[in-house]
Design a protein around this motif. Sequence first.
Motif, PDB file in Angstrom:
ATOM      1  N   VAL A  31       0.859  -1.181   0.000  1.00  0.00           N
ATOM      2  CA  VAL A  31       0.000   0.000   0.000  1.00  0.00           C
ATOM      3  C   VAL A  31       0.896   1.232   0.000  1.00  0.00           C
ATOM      4  N   GLY A  32       0.860   1.984  -1.094  1.00  0.00           N
ATOM      5  CA  GLY A  32       1.683   3.186  -1.216  1.00  0.00           C
ATOM      6  C   GLY A  32       2.778   3.007  -2.240  1.00  0.00           C
ATOM      7  N   ALA A  33       2.796   3.900  -3.247  1.00  0.00           N
ATOM      8  CA  ALA A  33       3.768   3.786  -4.338  1.00  0.00           C
ATOM      9  C   ALA A  33       4.761   4.936  -4.320  1.00  0.00           C
ATOM     10  N   GLY A  34       5.182   5.324  -3.113  1.00  0.00           N
ATOM     11  CA  GLY A  34       6.310   6.229  -2.990  1.00  0.00           C
ATOM     12  C   GLY A  34       7.605   5.434  -3.101  1.00  0.00           C
ATOM     13  N   PRO A  35       8.746   6.051  -2.826  1.00  0.00           N
ATOM     14  CA  PRO A  35      10.025   5.339  -2.946  1.00  0.00           C
ATOM     15  C   PRO A  35      10.108   4.067  -2.101  1.00  0.00           C
ATOM     16  N   THR A  36       9.532   4.101  -0.902  1.00  0.00           N
ATOM     17  CA  THR A  36       9.597   2.922  -0.031  1.00  0.00           C
ATOM     18  C   THR A  36       8.799   1.766  -0.614  1.00  0.00           C
ATOM     19  N   GLY A  37       7.529   2.020  -0.951  1.00  0.00           N
ATOM     20  CA  GLY A  37       6.686   0.959  -1.489  1.00  0.00           C
ATOM     21  C   GLY A  37       7.203   0.417  -2.800  1.00  0.00           C
ATOM     22  N   LYS A  50       4.626 -12.808  -6.537  1.00  0.00           N
ATOM     23  CA  LYS A  50       3.453 -12.058  -6.973  1.00  0.00           C
ATOM     24  C   LYS A  50       3.214 -10.885  -6.025  1.00  0.00           C
ATOM     25  N   VAL A  51       3.185  -9.697  -6.585  1.00  0.00           N
ATOM     26  CA  VAL A  51       3.000  -8.503  -5.769  1.00  0.00           C
ATOM     27  C   VAL A  51       2.050  -7.547  -6.467  1.00  0.00           C
ATOM     28  N   ARG A  52       1.181  -6.926  -5.695  1.00  0.00           N
ATOM     29  CA  ARG A  52       0.343  -5.844  -6.190  1.00  0.00           C
ATOM     30  C   ARG A  52       0.659  -4.613  -5.358  1.00  0.00           C
ATOM     31  N   ILE A  53       0.719  -3.462  -6.017  1.00  0.00           N
ATOM     32  CA  ILE A  53       1.012  -2.211  -5.327  1.00  0.00           C
ATOM     33  C   ILE A  53      -0.069  -1.208  -5.678  1.00  0.00           C
ATOM     34  N   ILE A  54      -0.758  -0.705  -4.657  1.00  0.00           N
ATOM     35  CA  ILE A  54      -1.861   0.223  -4.872  1.00  0.00           C
ATOM     36  C   ILE A  54      -1.466   1.605  -4.370  1.00  0.00           C
ATOM     37  N   GLU A  55      -2.043   2.614  -4.996  1.00  0.00           N
ATOM     38  CA  GLU A  55      -1.704   4.009  -4.670  1.00  0.00           C
ATOM     39  C   GLU A  55      -2.963   4.863  -4.750  1.00  0.00           C
ATOM     40  N   GLN A  56      -3.179   5.674  -3.727  1.00  0.00           N
ATOM     41  CA  GLN A  56      -4.362   6.523  -3.673  1.00  0.00           C
ATOM     42  C   GLN A  56      -4.325   7.635  -4.713  1.00  0.00           C
ATOM     43  N   ARG A  57      -3.132   8.154  -5.014  1.00  0.00           N
ATOM     44  CA  ARG A  57      -3.019   9.244  -5.980  1.00  0.00           C
ATOM     45  C   ARG A  57      -3.397   8.781  -7.389  1.00  0.00           C
ATOM     46  N   ASN A  58      -4.019   9.706  -8.143  1.00  0.00           N
ATOM     47  CA  ASN A  58      -4.418   9.385  -9.511  1.00  0.00           C
ATOM     48  C   ASN A  58      -3.229   9.283 -10.456  1.00  0.00           C
ATOM     49  N   ASN A 137       7.952  -1.502 -13.647  1.00  0.00           N
ATOM     50  CA  ASN A 137       7.223  -1.829 -14.872  1.00  0.00           C
ATOM     51  C   ASN A 137       7.994  -2.819 -15.736  1.00  0.00           C
ATOM     52  N   GLN A 138       9.325  -2.667 -15.799  1.00  0.00           N
ATOM     53  CA  GLN A 138      10.161  -3.593 -16.562  1.00  0.00           C
ATOM     54  C   GLN A 138      10.050  -5.016 -16.026  1.00  0.00           C
ATOM     55  N   LEU A 139       9.750  -5.121 -14.734  1.00  0.00           N
ATOM     56  CA  LEU A 139       9.599  -6.430 -14.100  1.00  0.00           C
ATOM     57  C   LEU A 139       8.174  -6.971 -14.221  1.00  0.00           C
ATOM     58  N   GLY A 140       7.319  -6.246 -14.947  1.00  0.00           N
ATOM     59  CA  GLY A 140       5.969  -6.738 -15.220  1.00  0.00           C
ATOM     60  C   GLY A 140       4.919  -6.348 -14.213  1.00  0.00           C
ATOM     61  N   VAL A 141       5.198  -5.354 -13.365  1.00  0.00           N
ATOM     62  CA  VAL A 141       4.230  -4.930 -12.345  1.00  0.00           C
ATOM     63  C   VAL A 141       3.891  -3.465 -12.574  1.00  0.00           C
ATOM     64  N   GLU A 142       2.594  -3.156 -12.594  1.00  0.00           N
ATOM     65  CA  GLU A 142       2.121  -1.785 -12.753  1.00  0.00           C
ATOM     66  C   GLU A 142       1.558  -1.282 -11.425  1.00  0.00           C
ATOM     67  N   VAL A 143       1.758  -0.011 -11.160  1.00  0.00           N
ATOM     68  CA  VAL A 143       1.134   0.611  -9.988  1.00  0.00           C
ATOM     69  C   VAL A 143      -0.355   0.769 -10.259  1.00  0.00           C
ATOM     70  N   GLU A 144      -1.186   0.306  -9.346  1.00  0.00           N
ATOM     71  CA  GLU A 144      -2.643   0.412  -9.473  1.00  0.00           C
ATOM     72  C   GLU A 144      -3.086   1.699  -8.772  1.00  0.00           C
ATOM     73  N   VAL A 159      -3.663 -12.171   4.850  1.00  0.00           N
ATOM     74  CA  VAL A 159      -4.377 -10.930   5.152  1.00  0.00           C
ATOM     75  C   VAL A 159      -5.428 -10.713   4.074  1.00  0.00           C
ATOM     76  N   CYS A 160      -6.639 -10.362   4.489  1.00  0.00           N
ATOM     77  CA  CYS A 160      -7.701 -10.017   3.545  1.00  0.00           C
ATOM     78  C   CYS A 160      -7.912  -8.507   3.622  1.00  0.00           C
ATOM     79  N   ALA A 161      -7.616  -7.802   2.539  1.00  0.00           N
ATOM     80  CA  ALA A 161      -7.684  -6.344   2.514  1.00  0.00           C
ATOM     81  C   ALA A 161      -8.813  -5.882   1.611  1.00  0.00           C
ATOM     82  N   THR A 162      -9.552  -4.883   2.052  1.00  0.00           N
ATOM     83  CA  THR A 162     -10.608  -4.281   1.248  1.00  0.00           C
ATOM     84  C   THR A 162     -10.088  -2.995   0.632  1.00  0.00           C
ATOM     85  N   VAL A 163     -10.208  -2.921  -0.698  1.00  0.00           N
ATOM     86  CA  VAL A 163      -9.681  -1.786  -1.448  1.00  0.00           C
ATOM     87  C   VAL A 163     -10.841  -1.076  -2.140  1.00  0.00           C
ATOM     88  N   GLU A 164     -10.849   0.253  -2.037  1.00  0.00           N
ATOM     89  CA  GLU A 164     -11.893   1.052  -2.672  1.00  0.00           C
ATOM     90  C   GLU A 164     -11.343   1.721  -3.917  1.00  0.00           C
TER      91      GLU A 164
END
Length: 556
Positions: A31-37, A50-58, A137-144, A159-164
């Motif tokens: 959760v969070g696509a700043g430098p740390t995430g 397998k990793v998913r990375i979500i970001e609140q910013r548009n 992105n080169q590794l096949g993962v996009e920021v959501e 962990v079961c996470a709810t994402v809006e």
Amino acid sequence: MEPITKNKFIALNSRLKRKFLMLQKTDVLVVGAGPTGLTVAIELARRNVKVRIIEQRNHPSTRSKALVVHARTLEFLDILGVAEELIQRGYTSPGIDFSADAQNPLRANMYGLDTRFPYILILPQAETEAILERRLNQLGVEVERSRSLTHFQETETGVCATVEYQDCSQADIEAKYLVGADGSRSTVREELGLPFEGSPYSWTAFLGDVRMEGHHAEGGTEQHSNDRGLAFIVPFDDGSHRIVTIDRKYQNQPKKRELDLEELQESISAILEKPVSLSQPKWLSRWGSELRLAPRYQVGRVFIAGDAAHTHSPAGGQGMNTGIQDGFNLGWKLAFAVKGELPQSLLNTYDTERHQIGDRILRTSDFLLRSLLLRQRFLRQMRELIFRIFIPLPFVQRKLAQNLSGLGVSYETGEGKLAGKRIPDMEIISAKHERIRLYELLRFPGYTLILFIDPNQAQSQRKQIEQILESSDEMLRAHVILNNGLPQLHDFEASTLVDYRGDFETKLGAQTGRILLVRPDGYIAFDMDHLGATAFKKQLKQWKNAKSFSRTAIAV
């Protein structure tokens, strides 16, 4: 049959989308696509986790509070394969200035550091983020993007996470682990119920990225202070400047009121004690800082990192760097835990190692800022006198440069004289006469086993060496490094190279006949001063069984 209206179609589509997304699972949700995430996600993705990375910013941020990239961070980014691109986009500064007089800087000089990056890199955080995201992105993962975590709960298996989503629809994402890299207002930390112990600073700073006439700054950060307050000036390559002032005259104004260019111009002119003209503002802002630290970085299968775990003074440029280093430490450990290649207890070392580092950096950055913001003229003069006496001393220079750069961090890991120490970069030669850097070898996403021997040992102890090399597997790659001679004369079941500059002896103090197990983050897990195959295999087994994992962190 009732016709499907537009609204019903949208609602049906939303339900189908949610149902589809609920069926998706991942190993790690970041959760969070700043430098740390982004760093955590890269470390996972390059190990095929397998990793998913979500970001609140548009969209990616175009504004940057952080500008400094330190040497140890660049070493980690070198392992990720992006350090060169960062260097091409930024410029270097010799060190951190502790003085109040920019005409006579008093720096913790980085030029003498034993690293490929003996300097401070000045690069806006937005550009660092963009480079890291392209690598992901080169590794096949996009920021959501436009995705917000609302809540989560830990289950028996993850962990079961709810994402809006932006359209207010929701989806449940099941992950084995959850990482909160979602900033100082972290939803993950709040959901865990972790307090964020500390307090905000009482001051408010002015910040602007502007054109400036009447003063020319170059060579990295400039620092100025007088009775009015403190100013930082950083030049950019497009001719504009980052100006930050902490001005006593403006401390009673509302913090949320928009900053006027005229206010920033009056403030910087007063602190510089000469008139300057500001124009073409790209960004004007009032901002404050907080001194806070979470009591721990892990609760079960959930972790926090970066600003979600610690926030502190901007002095010394530690914030983004500490977050990236958190992310690197956590990422490879999560990958091994997901794959079951090392015990789950390995993950406990993330909190053990990084929490103490976060606490130390909070105290150090707070001291630096408070010393620069002394109000009384007499105290400022005393500070300047003391700093000018002690900071130039060689041992003080070394300690400051080591700690600020991050190169001074070591951990208590396994057994051996060198265990827990950062291994410096070195240049070695292959059998094909190619010059190879050690940190290029560390890009292998597992542990690196190094046998440092001389040609006589290569012959007399060949059987022991071959038995040690049998330990190589998908998570451990071995290299035989000779202190001299011709590597092509030896046909070991591992790459054979030559330490032609004597770096192992001069940089590490290592004699031949030594075995080093190096972690993926460049710290020595354990070392042995003899080539005993039986003893080595016992030591490796203990390591894999979590009997020699890190216990604490040390700052030299």
